[in-house]
Enzyme design. Structure first.
Site, PDB file in Angstrom:
ATOM      1  N   ARG A   1      -2.450  -8.312  -4.546  1.00  0.00           N
ATOM      2  CA  ARG A   1      -3.402  -7.364  -3.984  1.00  0.00           C
ATOM      3  C   ARG A   1      -2.799  -5.963  -3.917  1.00  0.00           C
ATOM      4  NH1 ARG A   1      -3.920  -5.178   0.845  1.00  0.00           N
ATOM      5  NH2 ARG A   1      -2.685  -6.637   2.083  1.00  0.00           N
TER       6      ARG A   1
ATOM      7  N   GLU B   1       3.018   0.907   3.516  1.00  0.00           N
ATOM      8  CA  GLU B   1       3.230   1.568   2.242  1.00  0.00           C
ATOM      9  C   GLU B   1       2.898   3.063   2.334  1.00  0.00           C
ATOM     10  OE1 GLU B   1       1.708  -1.108  -0.678  1.00  0.00           O
ATOM     11  OE2 GLU B   1       1.013   0.560  -1.894  1.00  0.00           O
TER      12      GLU B   1
ATOM     13  N   GLN C   1       1.511 -12.632  -1.144  1.00  0.00           N
ATOM     14  CA  GLN C   1       2.119 -11.311  -1.298  1.00  0.00           C
ATOM     15  C   GLN C   1       3.255 -11.114  -0.299  1.00  0.00           C
ATOM     16  OE1 GLN C   1       0.038  -7.297  -0.262  1.00  0.00           O
ATOM     17  NE2 GLN C   1       0.252  -7.382  -2.482  1.00  0.00           N
TER      18      GLN C   1
ATOM     19  N   ARG D   1       3.004  -3.797  -4.911  1.00  0.00           N
ATOM     20  CA  ARG D   1       3.923  -4.422  -3.968  1.00  0.00           C
ATOM     21  C   ARG D   1       4.782  -5.513  -4.593  1.00  0.00           C
ATOM     22  NH1 ARG D   1      -0.348  -4.648   1.094  1.00  0.00           N
ATOM     23  NH2 ARG D   1      -0.160  -2.431   1.586  1.00  0.00           N
TER      24      ARG D   1
ATOM     25  N   LEU E   1       5.753  -5.068   9.851  1.00  0.00           N
ATOM     26  CA  LEU E   1       5.295  -4.259   8.734  1.00  0.00           C
ATOM     27  C   LEU E   1       5.528  -2.763   8.933  1.00  0.00           C
ATOM     28  CD1 LEU E   1       3.658  -4.285   6.065  1.00  0.00           C
ATOM     29  CD2 LEU E   1       1.622  -3.918   7.469  1.00  0.00           C
TER      30      LEU E   1
ATOM     31  N   PHE F   1      -1.423   5.779  -2.504  1.00  0.00           N
ATOM     32  CA  PHE F   1      -1.048   4.419  -2.115  1.00  0.00           C
ATOM     33  C   PHE F   1      -0.619   3.651  -3.357  1.00  0.00           C
ATOM     34  CE2 PHE F   1      -1.149   1.304   1.273  1.00  0.00           C
ATOM     35  CZ  PHE F   1      -1.130   2.112   2.377  1.00  0.00           C
TER      36      PHE F   1
ATOM     37  N   HIS G   1       3.172 -11.460   3.663  1.00  0.00           N
ATOM     38  CA  HIS G   1       2.189 -10.523   4.190  1.00  0.00           C
ATOM     39  C   HIS G   1       0.749 -10.954   3.975  1.00  0.00           C
ATOM     40  CE1 HIS G   1       0.653  -6.705   5.510  1.00  0.00           C
ATOM     41  NE2 HIS G   1       0.129  -6.402   4.336  1.00  0.00           N
TER      42      HIS G   1
ATOM     43  N   HIS H   1       5.276  -8.225   1.230  1.00  0.00           N
ATOM     44  CA  HIS H   1       5.212  -6.765   1.360  1.00  0.00           C
ATOM     45  C   HIS H   1       6.632  -6.223   1.332  1.00  0.00           C
ATOM     46  CE1 HIS H   1       4.499  -2.781   2.939  1.00  0.00           C
ATOM     47  NE2 HIS H   1       3.189  -2.972   2.891  1.00  0.00           N
TER      48      HIS H   1
END
Lengths: 261, 609
Positions: B400, B261, B246, B292, B258, B116, B359, B248
């Site tokens: 994050r 990821e 954030q 991100r 969404l 990730f 996001h 995304h």
């Protein structure tokens, strides 16, 4: 002066089109209930018709928002995630149970009005909003949680990929009630557990880690249990998550017949 | 009006709220208030996984996870909190498995793990397999599992109740300080009937989620309107680091839905119009698996420099076509279905159009590591807790890492639930002042909106708010764009005071509640923009084109914003240097100070991937 690169406009590429939407309106008596789950007095119903200009990949939920935000703020429906994972906006669209956020307008026959009604078999509170409590009561009755005995392991319980695959399909359920409220048996018999509760029992009955299968099978062997299912496949057709609901119900039936205790 | 009394009231039934409820309800009398049925909460939309250094598939340890979290957050992370999160992650994942969560499995039957963004081996050497997952529906499984456990433990829920006010014994927003500030309960609106309920409590836990709907392009649910954060802020409590939002990288182009990821964790590649794997230029070591903020900025930059895809060159491609269809079906079934359903694209054979989408709010209600809510840099409100996206611990700093939100809700939801229950067990009830009607403010607010016969509809104002936030406070920000956003938000706030709804009824009046939610978003948007204006640097999710470098000397501090009356002297918190801002709107003042960042073992370094 904007500092941002314009995000892509979905409307730019696909032409707009006109659509006529007919919504079943039901207005409750405007008296607060006593708060003890008393049934709301039967609402009076009518059809309201709206003609809208919509775009490209707009969904039925976009049409409902346009109506609520630009035409009639009193039109009432539930919604949240808007992409088919929270299960809030189950409704009857052109006579079929679907999620409004997952139904693209362009996939419907736009030459005729699109009809939108509340899902059937649960008490209507207002417009497209129904009382979901009876639905969740059935869910809770099948003990939808891991039942185990003995000492808890220090690390994870082991489970093979093959064991997990047995119940993978039924873990996808989002409790939207599309299946249960498409079931003709449920329409006439509100006591029937309904497809969704059985799906959620299946999810545990076939989980190798769980020890509560016998209990759940006994619950579903009830006269309002799996044997009420007439295998009409409405539930499988209605499921927005693509769960093979009727197959899951059949597997539970078979498990009841073949159980050894 | 009805009055209820519980030792612990939890506001919100997503992952953090239900994880808190599972701890609190076995210790003392607890109830959960939620504006949705619990299984509708947006935790269920999370996809890719939850990181923990289980080391089930390769070498890993929690210290590497801590480092990645700190570096990922561009060093604005409070390092003590990040360390707790990374350590407790292991038990948090195992706890969920023991509750029955159906994780994907390794051939040995253990919890499988995958790569990730930003999660690396040995401080950045290469991507590491740390994310525990259940296909691309990990959040769904967490939400269902926690709700199942709540059913098992017979947790009390008040579903479709909106919390509209927080009761504390000193009105900090009106300039009434106290030696001790105690929580008294919350005031809620029952959607089904329109009734007002006062919930008296010794402890209150806010777990009410984010505020993404202030942006137009967002992955967030329509219900994510920042209610809990705004309620605390209106009562005079500070809110922290609100400028850090954030974006995304991979939202479905034009829709914002969404795409996890995990698509890149499983091997997906971002390409521009030339087919180039452009992330090789921006993050040579971990490429598409950079954090991100970096990926989102790189994508927006490709588009800006004319290398975008499509007829308007306004998005980039997420390419999965080199992956086996069977692999896609096993690991990424939901997101590939989203591409088919909403864009008519077949990911087996066609690249998927993607663009950044609002996001996650890194900021929120400031808390310590036990979830206790701060009312300034050092003192807490007794009995008040927050956890999850509405809170700012701060484990996410200015950006994050993917999977750390599902981790945050489990670790800090649990800690807040335990702390809230322990406090309530030992605390005495505080009497309400007999002369005060605790629901008066809420009743007046609702009556004013409902009884107004003429005025603008909320829909128009909401659309204008979302458009100015997208145009002026998104991935790229400048002094000019933010000044415009501030002017727009304040003009909309003035118009909001005359907002009018068409539905005047009591039962299920979502027209009225949407108007209330808009008010919350306007209050928070003002703070997002003011924080972005004062932070003349670029860090994590906050990028100023006019100040493209991180400035640790000037800005290595948390932003703390307070709502105060116009008459306030503007001296709250640690208001020094560039953070000493007191900005007057026409009926209130936003006073900003700052809070130091907790550093333990990691010194700030240049952030390269």
């Amino acid at each position: 002066m904007s500092a941002t690169t314009q995000s892509p406009g979905k409307a730019a590429e696909v032409p707009s089109f006109d659509v006529t939407v007919k919504i079943m309106r039901s207005v409750p008596s405007d008296v607060p209930s006593a708060g003890y789950g008393e049934p709301v007095p039967a609402p009076t119903s009518r059809w309201d018709t709206f003609t809208l200009t919509m775009h490209g990949s707009d969904r039925v939920l976009d049409a409902l928002h346009k109506i609520k935000w630009e035409f009639d703020g009193t039109v009432t429906f539930r919604r949240s995630c808007a992409h088919g994972v929270c299960g809030s906006d189950a409704m009857r669209i052109n006579g079929r149970n679907r999620l409004a956020c997952k139904t693209l307008l362009k996939d419907l026959n736009l030459r005729k009005p699109i009809t939108i009604e509340p899902i059937k078999g649960l008490p209507v509170i207002k417009d497209l909003v129904v009382d979901m409590e009876p639905f969740f009561d059935s869910y809770r009755e099948v003990q939808p949680f891991l039942i185990v005995s003995g000492v808890e392991p220090t690390k994870e319980r082991l489970q093979s990929a093959t064991e997990r695959a047995l119940f993978d399909d039924t873990t996808k359920c989002i409790l939207c009630a599309c299946c249960t409220t498409s079931c003709p048996v449920f329409w006439v018999d509100g006591q029937y557990f309904g497809p969704s509760a059985i799906v959620n029992a299946h999810r545990w009955i076939f989980d190798s880690r769980d020890e509560g299968a016998a209990e759940r099978l006994e619950i579903l062997n009830d006269r309002e249990g799996v044997w009420r299912c007439r295998t009409t496949f409405n539930c499988t057709d209605a499921c927005p998550r693509g769960i093979e609901v009727t197959k899951a119900i059949s597997e539970v039936k078979r498990a009841i017949l073949t159980r050894t205790h | 009006m009805q009055t209820h009394q519980y030792d612990v009231m939890i506001v919100g039934a997503g992952g953090a709220g239900m994880r808190a409820a599972l701890e609190s309800s076995v210790r003392t009398r607890t109830a959960v208030i939620s504006k949705l049925y619990p299984t509708r909460s947006h935790t269920g939309a999370a996809q890719g996984g939850m990181c923990a250094a289980l080391a089930n598939v390769e070498e890993d340890n929690w210290e590497w996870h801590t480092f990645d979290t700190v570096k990922g957050g561009d060093y604005l992370v409070d390092q003590d909190a990040a360390e707790i999160m990374a350590k407790e992650a292991i038990d948090a994942v195992l706890d969920l498995e023991k509750m029955g969560l159906p994780f994907n499995r390794t051939p040995e039957g253990r919890i499988d793990q995958r790569r990730f963004g930003g999660h690396t081996r040995n401080h950045g050497e290469a991507a590491v397999r740390r994310s525990c997952y259940a296909a691309d529906r990990t959040g769904h499984m967490i939400l269902q599992t926690l709700y199942q456990q709540c059913v098992k433990n017979d947790v009390a829920f008040f579903n479709e109740f909106y919390v509209l006010d927080l009761l504390v014994d000193h009105d900090l927003a009106a300039g009434d300080p106290g030696e001790d500030v105690n929580v008294l309960g919350v005031v809620a609106y029952e959607l089904a009937t329109g009734e007002i309920h006062v919930f008296r409590a010794k402890s209150v836990v806010f777990a009410s989620g984010g505020a993404g709907r202030m942006f137009k392009t967002t992955s967030n649910a329509h219900t994510l309107t920042g209610d809990g954060i705004a309620v605390a802020y209106r009562r005079g409590l500070p809110i922290e680091d609100m400028e850090f939002f954030q974006f995304h990288p991979t939202g479905l182009a034009g829709l914002g839905i969404l795409l996890s990821e995990a698509a890149r964790g499983e091997g997906g590649i971002l390409r521009n119009a030339d087919g180039e794997r452009f992330m090789e230029r921006y993050a040579p070591t971990i490429k598409d698996l950079a954090p991100r903020d970096i990926v989102a900025r790189s994508m927006a930059n490709e588009v800006r420099e004319g290398r975008g895809c499509g007829p308007h060159k306004d998005y980039v491609h997420l390419d999965l076509t080199h992956l086996e269809p069977a692999h896609i079906d096993a690991k990424l079934p939901d997101i590939t279905e989203f591409a088919r359903t909403y864009l008519g694209v077949e990911p087996y054979t066609q690249p998927v159009p993607v663009y950044p989408t609002a996001h996650y709010l890194m900021g929120g209600i400031p808390t310590n590591v036990d979830g206790e809510v701060l009312r300034n840099n050092t003192d807490v409100v007794k009995g008040l807790y927050a956890a999850g996206e509405c809170a700012c611990v701060s484990v996410h700093g200015s950006n994050r890492l993917g999977t750390n939100s599902l981790l945050d809700i489990n670790v800090f939801g649990r800690r807040a639930g335990i702390a809230a229950a322990s406090y309530a067990v030992g605390a005495d009830w505080i009497e309400l002042d007999d002369d005060d009607d605790p629901a008066a403010a809420v009743v007046a607010q609702l009556d004013a909106i409902r009884s107004r016969e003429d005025g603008e509809r909320p829909g128009e104002l909401r659309r204008a708010l979302a458009e100015t936030m997208d145009a002026n406070a998104q991935v790229f920000r400048t002094e000019d764009s933010l000044t415009q956003a501030l002017a727009d938000v304040r003009e909309l706030a003035a118009r909001y005071r005359e907002v009018c709804v068409q539905d005047k009824s009591q039962a299920f009046n979502t027209d009225l509640l949407e108007a209330v939610e808009l008010g919350f978003m306007l209050d928070l948007a003002e703070v997002v923009v003011l924080g972005s204006l004062l932070r003349k640097e670029s860090r994590g999710g906050h990028f100023r084109e006019d100040y493209p470098k991180r400035d640790d000397d000037g800005f290595m501090r948390h932003t703390m914003a307070y709502r105060r009356p116009l008459s306030d002297d503007g001296s709250v918190g640690d208001a020094t240097g560039p953070f000493a801002v007191s900005s007057a709107a026409d009926d209130h003042r936003v006073v900003i100070g700052s809070k130091p960042v907790t550093q333990t073992r990691y010194q700030p370094m240049e952030r390269k991937y």
